[in-house]
Design a protein around this motif. Structure first.
Motif, short mmCIF file in Angstrom:
data_model
loop_
_atom_site.label_atom_id
_atom_site.label_comp_id
_atom_site.label_asym_id
_atom_site.label_seq_id
_atom_site.Cartn_x
_atom_site.Cartn_y
_atom_site.Cartn_z
N GLY A 1 3.38 7.37 -19.44
CA GLY A 1 2.12 7.42 -18.71
C GLY A 1 2.18 8.32 -17.48
O GLY A 1 2.91 9.32 -17.45
N TRP A 2 1.40 7.96 -16.47
CA TRP A 2 1.34 8.73 -15.22
C TRP A 2 2.72 8.72 -14.57
O TRP A 2 3.26 9.75 -14.18
N ALA A 3 3.24 7.53 -14.44
CA ALA A 3 4.60 7.34 -13.93
C ALA A 3 5.00 5.94 -14.40
O ALA A 3 4.14 5.13 -14.73
N GLU A 4 6.29 5.67 -14.43
CA GLU A 4 6.70 4.36 -14.92
C GLU A 4 6.65 3.32 -13.80
O GLU A 4 7.27 3.51 -12.75
N ALA A 5 5.90 2.26 -14.04
CA ALA A 5 5.88 1.12 -13.13
C ALA A 5 6.76 0.05 -13.78
O ALA A 5 6.32 -0.59 -14.73
N PRO A 6 7.99 -0.12 -13.30
CA PRO A 6 8.94 -0.99 -14.01
C PRO A 6 8.40 -2.41 -14.17
O PRO A 6 7.70 -2.93 -13.30
N TYR A 7 8.74 -3.02 -15.30
CA TYR A 7 8.26 -4.36 -15.63
C TYR A 7 8.75 -5.41 -14.64
O TYR A 7 9.90 -5.37 -14.18
N ALA A 8 7.89 -6.39 -14.35
CA ALA A 8 8.36 -7.66 -13.78
C ALA A 8 8.93 -8.49 -14.93
O ALA A 8 8.63 -8.22 -16.10
N THR A 9 9.75 -9.47 -14.62
CA THR A 9 10.42 -10.24 -15.67
C THR A 9 10.00 -11.70 -15.60
O THR A 9 9.98 -12.29 -14.51
N THR A 10 9.70 -12.28 -16.78
CA THR A 10 9.34 -13.71 -16.83
C THR A 10 10.53 -14.56 -16.45
O THR A 10 11.66 -14.17 -16.68
N PRO A 11 10.29 -15.76 -15.89
CA PRO A 11 8.99 -16.27 -15.43
C PRO A 11 8.58 -15.59 -14.13
O PRO A 11 9.41 -15.38 -13.25
N CYS A 12 7.29 -15.24 -14.03
CA CYS A 12 6.81 -14.55 -12.83
C CYS A 12 5.30 -14.68 -12.73
O CYS A 12 4.62 -14.91 -13.73
N SER A 13 4.78 -14.51 -11.52
CA SER A 13 3.33 -14.39 -11.37
C SER A 13 2.92 -13.04 -11.94
O SER A 13 3.73 -12.11 -11.98
N PRO A 14 1.67 -12.90 -12.36
CA PRO A 14 1.18 -11.57 -12.72
C PRO A 14 1.45 -10.65 -11.53
O PRO A 14 1.02 -10.96 -10.42
N PRO A 15 2.18 -9.56 -11.71
CA PRO A 15 2.62 -8.77 -10.56
C PRO A 15 1.45 -8.16 -9.80
O PRO A 15 0.48 -7.70 -10.38
N GLY A 16 1.56 -8.19 -8.47
CA GLY A 16 0.52 -7.66 -7.60
C GLY A 16 0.94 -6.34 -6.99
O GLY A 16 1.88 -5.68 -7.46
N LEU A 17 0.25 -5.97 -5.90
CA LEU A 17 0.49 -4.66 -5.29
C LEU A 17 1.89 -4.52 -4.70
O LEU A 17 2.43 -3.41 -4.63
N ASP A 18 2.47 -5.64 -4.30
CA ASP A 18 3.82 -5.56 -3.71
C ASP A 18 4.83 -5.06 -4.73
O ASP A 18 5.87 -4.51 -4.37
N ALA A 19 4.51 -5.23 -6.02
CA ALA A 19 5.41 -4.76 -7.07
C ALA A 19 4.94 -3.45 -7.69
O ALA A 19 5.56 -2.91 -8.60
N ALA A 20 3.83 -2.90 -7.18
CA ALA A 20 3.24 -1.71 -7.79
C ALA A 20 4.03 -0.45 -7.44
O ALA A 20 4.78 -0.41 -6.46
N THR A 21 3.82 0.59 -8.24
CA THR A 21 4.47 1.89 -8.02
C THR A 21 3.44 2.84 -7.42
O THR A 21 2.37 3.05 -8.00
N ARG A 22 3.77 3.41 -6.26
CA ARG A 22 2.89 4.40 -5.63
C ARG A 22 3.17 5.75 -6.27
O ARG A 22 4.32 6.17 -6.34
N VAL A 23 2.13 6.42 -6.75
CA VAL A 23 2.32 7.73 -7.35
C VAL A 23 1.83 8.79 -6.39
O VAL A 23 0.69 8.71 -5.92
N PRO A 24 2.67 9.80 -6.09
CA PRO A 24 2.20 10.89 -5.24
C PRO A 24 1.08 11.66 -5.97
O PRO A 24 1.12 11.80 -7.19
N THR A 25 0.09 12.12 -5.22
CA THR A 25 -1.00 12.89 -5.81
C THR A 25 -1.10 14.25 -5.13
O THR A 25 -0.67 14.40 -3.98
N ALA A 26 -1.66 15.21 -5.85
CA ALA A 26 -1.86 16.55 -5.28
C ALA A 26 -2.94 16.50 -4.21
O ALA A 26 -2.79 17.05 -3.12
N GLY A 27 -4.03 15.80 -4.53
CA GLY A 27 -5.11 15.65 -3.55
C GLY A 27 -4.80 14.52 -2.58
O GLY A 27 -3.95 13.68 -2.84
N GLU A 28 -5.54 14.53 -1.44
CA GLU A 28 -5.23 13.53 -0.41
C GLU A 28 -6.23 12.39 -0.35
O GLU A 28 -6.14 11.52 0.52
N ARG A 29 -7.21 12.42 -1.26
CA ARG A 29 -8.27 11.42 -1.15
C ARG A 29 -7.98 10.14 -1.93
O ARG A 29 -8.73 9.17 -1.79
#
Lengths: 302, 302
Positions: free
Chosen positions: A77-105
């Motif tokens: 995909g765009w970039a790999e956001a590594p899996y969380a592992t069970t048992p776990c809460s549905p992963p939120g932003l703290d586990a998210a992957t930030r992707v650099p973008t060309a634009g700044e908006r």
């Protein structure tokens, strides 16, 4: 005049991208669909291009967050956001992957999928539907069935995904009804009695599934099985075998079926025939509710 | 100088036509292959055209019999040769369908397939291999396994086909390895240990087949399952589930596996791991022997 767009939510799957523009209160300002799913895009920058094109002239001036779930976060995909592992809460932003973008908006956050180590299993996208379900009903304790190409059975307790199991039932139905020898005898309609008989046949004797499948062809040649009955029998044989395999998930449990009417109805009928109590949950908006739950955490952090 | 051609034998399947020219003693004078299988020909006269073209300049002067087995005798074939019904001997010329031809040099006999009413099942072509097996070993009493796109298990006793059961195992393997989500992780090689483990997994728990299949994908993503192991596991899961369903056919029986080396080896290994005694029968020439058996009856009638 509509409220200003404060953030974007995106459900970016293999074949489709669904994008919502929301205000600071989480209300949808506008939404758009595109067929530029992961399968059509090369990994990396092509995703930003597709997203910017879809937003078009409605691009906000200031930098805004984009919260993305689904296959856009896979290795292809765009970039790999590594899996969380069970048992776990549905992963939120703290586990998210930030992707650099060309634009700044746009500040893009890819939500992870969830994996299970033993037995090995994966989901990407369904965890966000589950986040939406938990946001609506935080005390939910039971099993969620998400019918689809790869049907998932998910145990949920104390706001966590405890364990899950995926069955290829939907993909098998598509392959067998369109591309196997069975395609010659498959109609378009539905025969509820043929479906129920088939569910019962493979629930009782799941090992014979590959023989029962060929039996659809033989019954067409030898006994004149009608096209509608053949299609319903194919669906029933596959779902019956799945229910036999998934019995530890549903037997004696609270069961909620998420999603699509036609196939959801089929699962409900099959489970009801086994005496199981089934709730139906309207899946519309569930992914967006899950993305809103992630956004709430971002707001609190800010 | 070779002996004069007294008759033709044809194995006319969905994708291929194999033609033998034989002398009055049943010795092959020449043989030829064509890819003008049933699937490429419109029902009726197109079959005669294809046959005449394949014989070419070697067309005998006098009218000669052509004995045909396989899908050319199906409803979509040259003409329909109605099924014989189990229990029955592999059908011979007395049950064959004579097809009128435009030319006068060929007298075409289409051998019937065999059907079973309950449970519904059909074969076309395999019955002639079985006729060949019985011609070689008239006292054979046991079960024949014919691995292939649609693997068949056939009970034979007193020179009759007593009952049989068809499994779509080979077609499922082809669809899943080439066209499903699993194709991304399927290699070309073989891993015997992965195959045996998979056979054991679905023999013990056949109901979980659709989940175990998705597990191949998950194990590739989560645990780095290698391509060769993935391919072998796919084959093993499908064959293990088949063996669980076919147990009444093979348990405690004399078993002969006919045919193709690679997949025949896989079935032999899987059955041997269950403690079953397996004979291998060289399938080469078996169909021709079955067609010769039919020709013998014609000679005796003449």
């Amino acid at each position: 005049m509509s409220a200003p767009v404060a953030w974007f939510a995106a459900d970016w799957g293999t074949t489709h991208l669904r994008l919502w523009a929301l205000d600071a209160g989480g209300t949808v300002v506008w939404s758009r669909d595109s067929d530029e799913g992961m399968g059509k895009l090369a990994p990396g920058g092509a995703f930003e291009t597709a997203l910017v094109r879809l937003i078009g002239a409605d691009m906000p001036a200031g930098p805004v967050p984009v919260i993305v779930c689904g296959m856009a976060g896979s290795r292809q995909g765009w970039a790999e956001a590594p899996y969380a592992t069970t048992p776990c809460s549905p992963p939120g932003l703290d586990a998210a992957t930030r992707v650099p973008t060309a634009g700044e908006r746009l500040r893009v956050h890819l939500l992870p999928g969830v994996k299970q180590d033993t037995p090995a299993d994966v989901m990407r996208g369904e965890e966000t539907q589950i986040a939406g379900l938990i946001a609506r009903d935080p005390e939910f304790d039971g099993v969620v069935c998400l019918p689809g190409t790869h049907t998932k059975w998910v145990r949920i307790s104390a706001r966590e995904i405890v364990s899950f199991q995926t069955f290829m039932t939907g993909e098998l139905f598509d392959l067998l009804s369109r591309q196997s020898v069975l395609r010659h005898g498959i109609g378009d309609g539905w025969d509820a009695a043929a479906f129920e008989q088939a569910v019962s046949d493979t629930l009782a004797r799941p090992a014979t599934i590959a023989a029962q499948l060929f039996g659809i062809r033989s019954s067409g040649l030898v006994a004149g099985l009608a096209g509608d009955a053949a299609r319903s029998r194919l669906s029933g044989l596959l779902i019956g075998a799945e229910l036999a395999g998934a019995r530890p998930y549903w037997l004696g449990q609270r069961i909620a079926i998420l999603g699509a009417e036609g196939v959801g109805d089929a699962y409900e009928a099959a489970l009801a025939a086994q005496g199981a109590q089934v709730e139906r949950v309207d899946a519309a908006g569930l992914t967006l509710d899950g993305l809103r739950a992630a956004w709430s955490a971002l707001k609190e952090d800010a």
